[in-house]
Enzyme design. Sequence first.
Site, PDB file in Angstrom:
ATOM      1  N   GLU A 171       0.838  -1.199   0.000  1.00  0.00           N
ATOM      2  CA  GLU A 171       0.000   0.000   0.000  1.00  0.00           C
ATOM      3  C   GLU A 171       0.881   1.259   0.000  1.00  0.00           C
ATOM      4  O   GLU A 171       1.807   1.343   0.798  1.00  0.00           O
ATOM      5  CB  GLU A 171      -0.903   0.010   1.232  1.00  0.00           C
ATOM      6  CG  GLU A 171      -1.961   1.088   1.179  1.00  0.00           C
ATOM      7  CD  GLU A 171      -2.881   1.059   2.393  1.00  0.00           C
ATOM      8  OE1 GLU A 171      -4.045   1.444   2.250  1.00  0.00           O
ATOM      9  OE2 GLU A 171      -2.420   0.676   3.476  1.00  0.00           O
ATOM     10  N   GLY A 304       0.280  -1.623  11.216  1.00  0.00           N
ATOM     11  CA  GLY A 304      -0.217  -2.839  10.606  1.00  0.00           C
ATOM     12  C   GLY A 304      -0.605  -2.583   9.170  1.00  0.00           C
ATOM     13  O   GLY A 304      -0.815  -1.451   8.748  1.00  0.00           O
ATOM     14  N   MET A 305      -0.688  -3.659   8.389  1.00  0.00           N
ATOM     15  CA  MET A 305      -1.115  -3.575   6.990  1.00  0.00           C
ATOM     16  C   MET A 305      -2.124  -4.681   6.744  1.00  0.00           C
ATOM     17  O   MET A 305      -1.848  -5.850   7.002  1.00  0.00           O
ATOM     18  CB  MET A 305       0.087  -3.695   6.062  1.00  0.00           C
ATOM     19  CG  MET A 305      -0.294  -3.679   4.589  1.00  0.00           C
ATOM     20  SD  MET A 305      -1.205  -2.186   4.138  1.00  0.00           S
ATOM     21  CE  MET A 305      -2.352  -2.839   2.944  1.00  0.00           C
ATOM     22  N   GLU A 306      -3.289  -4.289   6.212  1.00  0.00           N
ATOM     23  CA  GLU A 306      -4.462  -5.150   6.200  1.00  0.00           C
ATOM     24  C   GLU A 306      -4.529  -6.106   5.023  1.00  0.00           C
ATOM     25  O   GLU A 306      -5.610  -6.427   4.523  1.00  0.00           O
ATOM     26  CB  GLU A 306      -5.720  -4.279   6.205  1.00  0.00           C
ATOM     27  CG  GLU A 306      -5.937  -3.419   4.966  1.00  0.00           C
ATOM     28  CD  GLU A 306      -5.361  -2.018   5.067  1.00  0.00           C
ATOM     29  OE1 GLU A 306      -5.802  -1.152   4.302  1.00  0.00           O
ATOM     30  OE2 GLU A 306      -4.493  -1.801   5.916  1.00  0.00           O
ATOM     31  N   ASN A 307      -3.392  -6.619   4.548  1.00  0.00           N
ATOM     32  CA  ASN A 307      -3.408  -7.584   3.453  1.00  0.00           C
ATOM     33  C   ASN A 307      -4.490  -8.631   3.708  1.00  0.00           C
ATOM     34  O   ASN A 307      -4.584  -9.189   4.801  1.00  0.00           O
ATOM     35  CB  ASN A 307      -2.055  -8.289   3.349  1.00  0.00           C
ATOM     36  CG  ASN A 307      -0.887  -7.346   3.477  1.00  0.00           C
ATOM     37  OD1 ASN A 307      -0.701  -6.457   2.680  1.00  0.00           O
ATOM     38  ND2 ASN A 307      -0.097  -7.539   4.527  1.00  0.00           N
ATOM     39  N   GLU A 339      -7.216  -3.447  12.066  1.00  0.00           N
ATOM     40  CA  GLU A 339      -6.771  -4.166  10.877  1.00  0.00           C
ATOM     41  C   GLU A 339      -7.765  -5.239  10.461  1.00  0.00           C
ATOM     42  O   GLU A 339      -7.964  -5.487   9.263  1.00  0.00           O
ATOM     43  CB  GLU A 339      -5.383  -4.782  11.118  1.00  0.00           C
ATOM     44  CG  GLU A 339      -4.284  -3.785  11.447  1.00  0.00           C
ATOM     45  CD  GLU A 339      -4.107  -2.703  10.395  1.00  0.00           C
ATOM     46  OE1 GLU A 339      -4.479  -2.939   9.222  1.00  0.00           O
ATOM     47  OE2 GLU A 339      -3.608  -1.621  10.734  1.00  0.00           O
ATOM     48  N   HIS A 342     -10.622  -3.880   8.487  1.00  0.00           N
ATOM     49  CA  HIS A 342     -10.259  -3.674   7.086  1.00  0.00           C
ATOM     50  C   HIS A 342     -10.581  -4.894   6.219  1.00  0.00           C
ATOM     51  O   HIS A 342     -10.695  -4.761   4.995  1.00  0.00           O
ATOM     52  CB  HIS A 342      -8.758  -3.392   6.964  1.00  0.00           C
ATOM     53  CG  HIS A 342      -8.385  -1.952   7.113  1.00  0.00           C
ATOM     54  ND1 HIS A 342      -8.981  -0.948   6.378  1.00  0.00           N
ATOM     55  CD2 HIS A 342      -7.443  -1.352   7.896  1.00  0.00           C
ATOM     56  CE1 HIS A 342      -8.414   0.210   6.707  1.00  0.00           C
ATOM     57  NE2 HIS A 342      -7.491  -0.010   7.619  1.00  0.00           N
ATOM     58  N   GLU A 361     -10.080   3.845   5.980  1.00  0.00           N
ATOM     59  CA  GLU A 361      -9.435   4.135   7.254  1.00  0.00           C
ATOM     60  C   GLU A 361     -10.386   4.687   8.321  1.00  0.00           C
ATOM     61  O   GLU A 361     -10.300   4.319   9.487  1.00  0.00           O
ATOM     62  CB  GLU A 361      -8.262   5.086   7.036  1.00  0.00           C
ATOM     63  CG  GLU A 361      -7.182   4.522   6.128  1.00  0.00           C
ATOM     64  CD  GLU A 361      -6.562   3.229   6.630  1.00  0.00           C
ATOM     65  OE1 GLU A 361      -6.803   2.842   7.792  1.00  0.00           O
ATOM     66  OE2 GLU A 361      -5.849   2.582   5.848  1.00  0.00           O
TER      67      GLU A 361
END
Length: 894
Positions: A171, A304-307, A339, A342, A361
């Site tokens: 992202e 965090g990253m919501e893959n 997360e 998401h 977001e």
Amino acid sequence: MKRPIKNQQLFTRLLLCSAVTATLTYQSSYAAAVPQSLVPYSFAATSGRLPKNVVPTDYIINVTPDTAKLQIAGSEIVSLNFTETTDKIQFNSLNQQLTDVLFDGKPVKTTVSDDKEQLTTIMLPASAKIGAHKLSFNFTAKIETEPHGMFLQEYVTPDGVKDRLITTKFESTDARRMFPCWDEPAFRATYQLTITAPSAWMAIANMPVASLKKNGELTTTTFKRSPKMPTYLVHVSAGNFGQLKGTTEGTDLFITAAKGQEQNGKEALANAEQILADYNDYFGIKYPLPKLDSIAVPGGFQGGMENWGAITYTDQALLLTSSSTMGAHQSVYAIQAHEMAHQWFGDLVTMGWWDELWLNESFASWRAAKETDLRHADWHWWEGQDGAKENAMDADANLTSHPILQHVTNESEANSAFDPSITYDKGQSVLRMLEAYLGPDVFRDGIRQYMNVHKYSNTNSADLWIALSKASGKNVSDIIGAWTTQAGFPVVNAQSSCDANGNRTLTLSQQRFVAKGEDTTNPHWNIPLQVRVGSADAKSVLLTKDGQALAAGKCGDAISLNADTIGYYRVAYDDATAKTNLSHFPGMKNGDRIALLDDQWALVKAGKKDLAGFFSLASAMGTEQNLRSWQIITEALGTIEHAERGTASYDAFTSYARSVIKPLANQLGWDPKADETPGVQRLRRTVLSDLGSWGDADVIAEARARFATFVKDRSAIPADNQGFILDIVAQNANDTEFEQLHAIAKSAKNETEMRRYYPMMMLVRNPDLANKAAQLVLSDEIPKQAESLRIQLALTLSENHPAMSWDMYTKNYERLIAPLMPEGAAMMTQFTPDVFWSSIPLDQIESWMKSKSAAELAPFIARGMESAHTRLAEKTLLTQATDAYLKTKSVAIK
């Protein structure tokens, strides 16, 4: 300590945000339109650079990373749908070489990759017909060493063993760094990923493993095909991992961490099981993937990253140890809730383009707060979120603020669009306000409709307004649209009148609230008020015009036009109503007290209300043990303490400030009592910390005594109390105490303790000891995975030694900011003036920032500088008002 320097806030916010940034420099024109809140999403009309006549529907991607050479060898087969005849295909690529390019099994005419434009253009021998086609090629790419694309992360285990892993963060526009693709959110497709990595490693992607094929030291792992999703949610990791497994409603849940540390994820696993079940129910659509990994990456990136199906977290945001504080437990739950939200908001349904980022977001932030409050009522989470709302309102009170929904012409501007204060905090607050007005059940029904209609697709704000309007029977766009399309927020002015029977009528009007100056455009909002008279239940009232009259009980009743501090607006009551509210203040509901304190303090700083009125509310608190109310009071006192430093009134003010909170501190004592809530325990730490910072001899002596015991026995002070006690000692440290603090930091058993102990040394007031502390900022004592700690240390030093901090910060800026990239460039550009505004000439700060910043960050510089000028004006106003107030209290202050 409560002070205007917000360095800890920044790092907390970086931890909570999965930020959207880009660093592209496209010069081409884009087919983009100003967001239209009443026009539903369409693929053809949505913004973006890539042509929409060639659309990917499926990717088959094979990658073999070589960590020694930092290279990726890959192959790719893309299924395409041509919506019109064309002989040209364009997609995104960066630092990649394509070979053996075939279209429908035959060689293409030309392939040109342009890294400056981040585009690959393929010319076909002849125009291809409308319909299905296949594009295949081999490619090479780079393994990055910073957190974008596929990157290598080095780390040191608690046992001192060096190791490494590979993971991805795409992202917003970094998928193109790992594999050539249509790297815009509207181009949803399915993916089948294969990775060949060391056999000793475990490989993880969005979907479960379909097959494993071992070939000596390498193993090829193929994953099942994913649902349709945008490129930025694709993920793959490989490393020396360990796992914990759970199950919720048929979904396998995993906590994945560096081997040996997975046991620190037990609480996170229990959290995930609870949150997923709640979200399945709330959204009305069961989580659609067969598994959900939560992957703890040791350092590498923040937050965090919501893959989809494979959320990555910096390990400090997911793992908990025996030395973790209650605050860490709360943070882990809230970040997970964000997360995981998401997985619906952003993953199942994705915004069409980055100008609608708030649909990801703001909703994830709002739903996370709602979930945390639901499952941990004793945390009083919504009261705590008032701090996030105030942070947003502080930023939004500047004329350089921007709307939640702002036009993003191209990926480059996505960087300037990202602003946690507005995109996260304001958006969350506006959604909470709308939910309260429509009613929670109606709001939920609208969200369910939105999810059902648009699952596996893209949307814009109009699609949300349509769903909520159908559920509520109200024109939601008319009610709330201006809150997303206009910058700023209103102050509601309330004028009271009483009839012969004592019945009160309020006449209401509004104007934009600005911290300094005025907005001459006179924007207007429809304001969903939450009105409470006395202790009755709150009622929703929509304020649509100036002069609107409101029946408000009896003239002697307390009145709140922002009951439970739900609304994203300020209220300015006339003097008579303010006096009545003051008389009822001790008995008001917590949320109503919080709203009064927030508004009074903001109005004081803007020069619109007297400081004495705020101090009267503070005095009326007595010893009522409400954390958020006291945070507002102590933060205000801390702001004034900072402003008064070096003045003749400093001692008199700190004496007054101590007198406000000392009775509460005496009531609370030093040690927790049975059945205390986490909020009361944090309140104790807050007031004792401030008393220590403001020179209370008794508190300083007690802190030193407890520290002396702690030096001999590290279990003598509970983890939650170590921070504030050691901070007090550090501020007043002598040579011996400083060396003891340093020894404690060096002996930290884990990164959690290290991040607690090293910052405290930066607070030392002795200049010679501060020089010693400064040498630690760039020392080898900080391991690779904790690189982001360095900038926190450098800026914490500014509390008592701003010139030393500025010198270190500016001379080492690139190294200090590197671990926060790409988010860090925008955030630090805006944040830097907030740290140094009172100690470094503003023109010097601005000149330096411009020399370090890309052109697209100009809006951030403007916001930061406006905030700095506002703070300087506030400092003058507050010192004058405080000095005048102290003259009236001189006999009482001791």
